[in-house]
Design a protein around this motif. Structure first.
Motif, mmCIF file in Angstrom:
data_model
loop_
_atom_site.group_PDB
_atom_site.id
_atom_site.type_symbol
_atom_site.label_atom_id
_atom_site.label_comp_id
_atom_site.label_asym_id
_atom_site.label_seq_id
_atom_site.Cartn_x
_atom_site.Cartn_y
_atom_site.Cartn_z
ATOM 1 N N SER A 34 56.604 -26.769 -14.864
ATOM 2 C CA SER A 34 57.783 -26.872 -14.006
ATOM 3 C C SER A 34 58.109 -28.339 -13.742
ATOM 4 C CB SER A 34 57.516 -26.160 -12.684
ATOM 5 O OG SER A 34 58.590 -26.327 -11.806
ATOM 6 N N GLU A 38 55.045 -27.867 -6.873
ATOM 7 C CA GLU A 38 55.004 -26.699 -5.999
ATOM 8 C C GLU A 38 53.735 -26.742 -5.161
ATOM 9 O OE1 GLU A 38 55.066 -23.675 -8.950
ATOM 10 O OE2 GLU A 38 57.168 -24.010 -9.461
ATOM 11 N N GLN A 39 53.890 -26.532 -3.859
ATOM 12 C CA GLN A 39 52.749 -26.625 -2.958
ATOM 13 C C GLN A 39 52.793 -25.472 -1.956
ATOM 14 O OE1 GLN A 39 52.713 -30.298 -0.845
ATOM 15 N NE2 GLN A 39 50.695 -29.974 0.020
ATOM 16 N N VAL A 40 51.673 -24.764 -1.809
ATOM 17 C CA VAL A 40 51.562 -23.702 -0.819
ATOM 18 C C VAL A 40 50.980 -24.321 0.441
ATOM 19 C CG1 VAL A 40 50.522 -21.484 -0.248
ATOM 20 C CG2 VAL A 40 51.222 -21.958 -2.582
ATOM 21 N N THR A 62 55.949 -22.191 1.296
ATOM 22 C CA THR A 62 55.831 -23.076 0.132
ATOM 23 C C THR A 62 56.846 -24.209 0.208
ATOM 24 O OG1 THR A 62 57.338 -21.686 -1.130
ATOM 25 C CG2 THR A 62 55.007 -21.243 -1.387
ATOM 26 N N VAL A 64 58.674 -27.114 -2.374
ATOM 27 C CA VAL A 64 58.936 -27.461 -3.768
ATOM 28 C C VAL A 64 59.751 -28.750 -3.784
ATOM 29 C CG1 VAL A 64 60.144 -26.741 -5.847
ATOM 30 C CG2 VAL A 64 58.881 -25.076 -4.533
ATOM 31 N N ARG A 86 55.163 -16.338 -5.076
ATOM 32 C CA ARG A 86 56.245 -16.376 -6.070
ATOM 33 C C ARG A 86 57.609 -16.324 -5.390
ATOM 34 N NH1 ARG A 86 58.898 -12.536 -7.963
ATOM 35 N NH2 ARG A 86 57.456 -10.898 -7.338
ATOM 36 N N ILE A 89 58.337 -19.679 -3.592
ATOM 37 C CA ILE A 89 58.721 -20.753 -4.519
ATOM 38 C C ILE A 89 60.156 -20.555 -5.003
ATOM 39 C CG2 ILE A 89 58.271 -21.671 -6.838
ATOM 40 C CD1 ILE A 89 55.281 -21.330 -6.213
ATOM 41 N N SER A 90 60.537 -19.302 -5.305
ATOM 42 C CA SER A 90 61.918 -19.085 -5.767
ATOM 43 C C SER A 90 62.920 -19.342 -4.641
ATOM 44 C CB SER A 90 62.079 -17.683 -6.335
ATOM 45 O OG SER A 90 61.954 -16.724 -5.317
ATOM 46 N N LYS A 93 63.337 -23.108 -4.330
ATOM 47 C CA LYS A 93 64.160 -23.676 -5.403
ATOM 48 C C LYS A 93 65.643 -23.403 -5.181
ATOM 49 C CE LYS A 93 60.678 -23.733 -9.023
ATOM 50 N NZ LYS A 93 60.198 -23.136 -10.275
#
Length: 190
Positions: A34, A38-40, A62, A64, A86, A89-90, A93
Motif C-alpha cells: 500500500s 496503516e496503523q491500528v 485505525t 492511515v 479492514r 482502514i477502508s 482511506k
C-alpha cells in the motif's frame, strides 16, 4: 512390513514431505504494498446484552497516512477483529485530509475543543521532533509532520483525541487555503 513402509512413503511423497510431523507452508494471498502507512491505534471488545445471551463485537481505531501530508482516521466495527481492522482502514482511506506542511511542521498554532477533547498543536523548530502523546502522535506521524509540539488538555479517551487532532489538522488546512487565496488576490490587485 516392506509393503507397509512403501505405502507410507507413497503417502508422504504426495504431500511433498518425508516426515508426517511437518506441515505444508501456508499460502497467503499476496497483497500489493500500500502507498499508505496503516496503523491500528486501539482495539476495543464490545459486549451487548441480548435476550439470547451476550453479543460480542470489536471496534478498531485505525490511522492511515502517506507521510506526505495526507492522513485519515477510521473506526471499524465488526464481530471479529480482522474485519473491524479492514473496515477501519477502508473508512480512513475514504476520509483523508490534506495537511499543509511548512519545513516539516504546521504553519501556525491551533487550539481546538471537540466534545470532551481539548488539543493544542504548535509548530516546532527543525530538529525538535514530534512532541506528542500517543493518540496525537499516531495521527501527526502518519501525516508526515516531523516537528511539532502538542498537548492533550481534556479527556484521555484515544478516540476523542484522535478525532479532535484530525479536526485541528483540517482547520489548519482550511485556514492555510484562505491565507493563500488572500495573498493571490492581493498580488492580482497590484
Amino acid at each position: 512390513m516392506d509393503n507397509k513402509n512403501q505405502n507410507q512413503n507413497n503417502t508422504n511423497n504426495r504431500s511433498g514431505y518425508q516426515n508426517n510431523n511437518q506441515r505444508r507452508p501456508r499460502q497467503f494471498a499476496e497483497r500489493p504494498p500500500s502507498e499508505f502507512d496503516e496503523q491500528v491505534v486501539q482495539i476495543n471488545r464490545v459486549s451487548k446484552k441480548t435476550t439470547g445471551g451476550n453479543k460480542v463485537g470489536f471496534s478498531a481505531l485505525t490511522v492511515v497516512g502517506d507521510k506526505k501530508g495526507k492522513v485519515g482516521v477510521g473506526l471499524g466495527k465488526a464481530p471479529d477483529v480482522s474485519n473491524a481492522i479492514r473496515k477501519g482502514i477502508s473508512l480512513a482511506k475514504k476520509h483523508m485530509v490534506t495537511v499543509p506542511l511548512v519545513d516539516g511542521t504546521i504553519p501556525f498554532r491551533i487550539d481546538i475543543k471537540l466534545g470532551a477533547a481539548r488539543i493544542m498543536l504548535k509548530p516546532a523548530p527543525r530538529g525538535s521532533g514530534v512532541i506528542a502523546g500517543g493518540a496525537v502522535r499516531s495521527v501527526v506521524s502518519a501525516a508526515g509532520i516531523e516537528n511539532i509540539s502538542s498537548k492533550m488538555l481534556g479527556t484521555t479517551n484515544k478516540i476523542s483525541n484522535i478525532y479532535a487532532t484530525l479536526e485541528a489538522l483540517k482547520r489548519v488546512s482550511e485556514q492555510a487555503d484562505k491565507t493563500r487565496d488572500r495573498k493571490l488576490s492581493i498580488k492580482a490587485a497590484k
